[in-house]
Design an enzyme around this catalytic site. Sequence first.
Site, PDB file in Angstrom:
ATOM      1  N   ASP A  97       0.858  -1.182   0.000  1.00  0.00           N
ATOM      2  CA  ASP A  97       0.000   0.000   0.000  1.00  0.00           C
ATOM      3  C   ASP A  97       0.896   1.235   0.000  1.00  0.00           C
ATOM      4  OD1 ASP A  97      -2.853   0.956   0.201  1.00  0.00           O
ATOM      5  OD2 ASP A  97      -1.899   2.121   1.785  1.00  0.00           O
ATOM      6  N   THR A  98       0.522   2.202  -0.806  1.00  0.00           N
ATOM      7  CA  THR A  98       1.278   3.452  -0.907  1.00  0.00           C
ATOM      8  C   THR A  98       0.386   4.607  -0.490  1.00  0.00           C
ATOM      9  OG1 THR A  98       2.630   2.575  -2.710  1.00  0.00           O
ATOM     10  CG2 THR A  98       2.552   4.966  -2.485  1.00  0.00           C
TER      11      THR A  98
END
Length: 184
Positions: free
Chosen positions: A67-68
């Site tokens: 996840d960014t």
Amino acid sequence: MRLLILASESKRRVEILKMLGYSFFVIPSMIEEGYEQNPLIAARRLAYQKAFKVWKEYKFSTVLGADTVVVLGEKILGKPKDEEQARNMLISLSGRWHKVITAVAILSPKGKVIFHDTAWVKFRKIDEEEIDEYIKTKEPLDKAGAYGVQGLGAKFVERIKGDFYTVMGLPASKTDSFLKSLLD
């Protein structure tokens, strides 16, 4: 070598894993991406949830979830809901530094690892006409912070402190090191 599964439909993550030389299957986790106050905790939690949802069904495999998050000040800039939200995000990033945190969870019969990497990005000053032209391309609509550093959004990036691939969505060197230890 153990089967590797990427729990994401991200074209950028697919590209990075292929560049690193891995063979893998893509099985998206399709979880709801909600963010709490602390960006680091949010990114790490979501990376783990994405990996775990797929790993539950493929426990003899190694599953990677990531996840960014884009963070301006203390505010998380997720994927914009619409063009107006994308426009507002890009206006707020104009001429400023922000940080990008990418968290990765790798689950394997050999163990699990959760790690993250942080990079800093400085946007040059951008005017509203440039923003509108960029939004017309639709590129910003499925990206955290409303831009893709590996695409047309690169023209706004003045400087990066840290790993370019962290900004793109998967810290290449760290991911490769951990995958090597869990795939043997």
